[in-house]
Design a protein around this motif. Structure first.
Motif, PDB file in Angstrom:
ATOM      1  N   SER A   1       0.841  -1.191   0.000  1.00  0.00           N
ATOM      2  CA  SER A   1       0.000   0.000   0.000  1.00  0.00           C
ATOM      3  C   SER A   1       0.874   1.237   0.000  1.00  0.00           C
ATOM      4  O   SER A   1       2.096   1.148   0.191  1.00  0.00           O
ATOM      5  CB  SER A   1      -0.921  -0.015   1.216  1.00  0.00           C
ATOM      6  OG  SER A   1      -0.163   0.012   2.411  1.00  0.00           O
TER       7      SER A   1
ATOM      8  N   GLY B   1       0.900   3.656  -2.532  1.00  0.00           N
ATOM      9  CA  GLY B   1       1.124   4.268  -3.834  1.00  0.00           C
ATOM     10  C   GLY B   1       0.182   5.433  -4.075  1.00  0.00           C
ATOM     11  O   GLY B   1      -0.745   5.677  -3.305  1.00  0.00           O
TER      12      GLY B   1
ATOM     13  N   LEU C   1       5.894   3.613   0.754  1.00  0.00           N
ATOM     14  CA  LEU C   1       5.163   2.371   0.541  1.00  0.00           C
ATOM     15  C   LEU C   1       5.316   1.464   1.757  1.00  0.00           C
ATOM     16  O   LEU C   1       6.353   1.463   2.417  1.00  0.00           O
ATOM     17  CB  LEU C   1       5.685   1.646  -0.701  1.00  0.00           C
ATOM     18  CG  LEU C   1       5.728   2.433  -2.002  1.00  0.00           C
ATOM     19  CD1 LEU C   1       6.194   1.536  -3.141  1.00  0.00           C
ATOM     20  CD2 LEU C   1       4.389   3.054  -2.322  1.00  0.00           C
TER      21      LEU C   1
ATOM     22  N   CYS D   1       4.428  -2.689   3.146  1.00  0.00           N
ATOM     23  CA  CYS D   1       4.093  -4.059   2.751  1.00  0.00           C
ATOM     24  C   CYS D   1       3.988  -4.888   4.020  1.00  0.00           C
ATOM     25  O   CYS D   1       4.976  -5.051   4.742  1.00  0.00           O
ATOM     26  CB  CYS D   1       5.150  -4.616   1.824  1.00  0.00           C
ATOM     27  SG  CYS D   1       4.915  -6.369   1.409  1.00  0.00           S
TER      28      CYS D   1
ATOM     29  N   THR E   1       1.356  -1.939  -5.997  1.00  0.00           N
ATOM     30  CA  THR E   1       0.714  -0.654  -5.756  1.00  0.00           C
ATOM     31  C   THR E   1       1.263   0.337  -6.776  1.00  0.00           C
ATOM     32  O   THR E   1       2.471   0.373  -7.031  1.00  0.00           O
ATOM     33  CB  THR E   1       0.944  -0.174  -4.305  1.00  0.00           C
ATOM     34  OG1 THR E   1       0.227   1.038  -4.076  1.00  0.00           O
ATOM     35  CG2 THR E   1       2.414   0.037  -3.981  1.00  0.00           C
TER      36      THR E   1
END
Length: 123
Positions: A6, A8, A19, A21, A117
């Motif tokens: 997530s 982006g 970002l 993860c 993303t």
């Protein structure tokens, strides 16, 4: 193992994004992690990697000095801080896990992949 990337979005050149993860289904605290990116019509390229405890990192030349990879093992999460973004950084960014402790940086060595993303940098 499921990896959820997530963070982006759309940013102007020179801007920053971070970002994230997060892994679920299996703890990744004992494993290295990495980020790759794929622009339209191009191959998936290595961006950055970090070893299992964050002691070592490795970057593609194209992002060295601008991107920083880090991890928070308590949260089973890795991050990619992207600064001084350029239009050529536009791509879908993927996090991945090679299930080794030490850094890997070629795609075939990574066993698990997130869904990606989108990062778009406007000029």
């Amino acid at each position: 193992v499921q990896l959820q990337a997530s963070g982006g979005g759309l940013v102007q050149a020179g801007g920053s994004l971070r970002l994230s993860c997060t892994a679920s289904g299996r703890t990744l605290v004992n494993y290295a992690m990495g980020w790759f990116r794929q622009a339209p019509g191009k191959e998936r390229d290595f961006v950055a990697a970090i070893d299992w405890n964050g002691g070592s990192t490795y970057y593609a030349d194209s992002v060295k000095g601008r991107f920083i990879i880090s991890r928070d093992n308590a949260k089973n999460t890795i991050y990619l801080q992207m600064n001084s973004l350029k239009p050529e950084d536009t791509a879908v960014y993927y996090c991945a896990a090679p299930l080794t402790r030490n850094i890997r940086y070629t795609a075939p060595e990574f066993r698990y992949w997130g869904q990606g993303t989108q990062v778009t940098v406007s000029s």
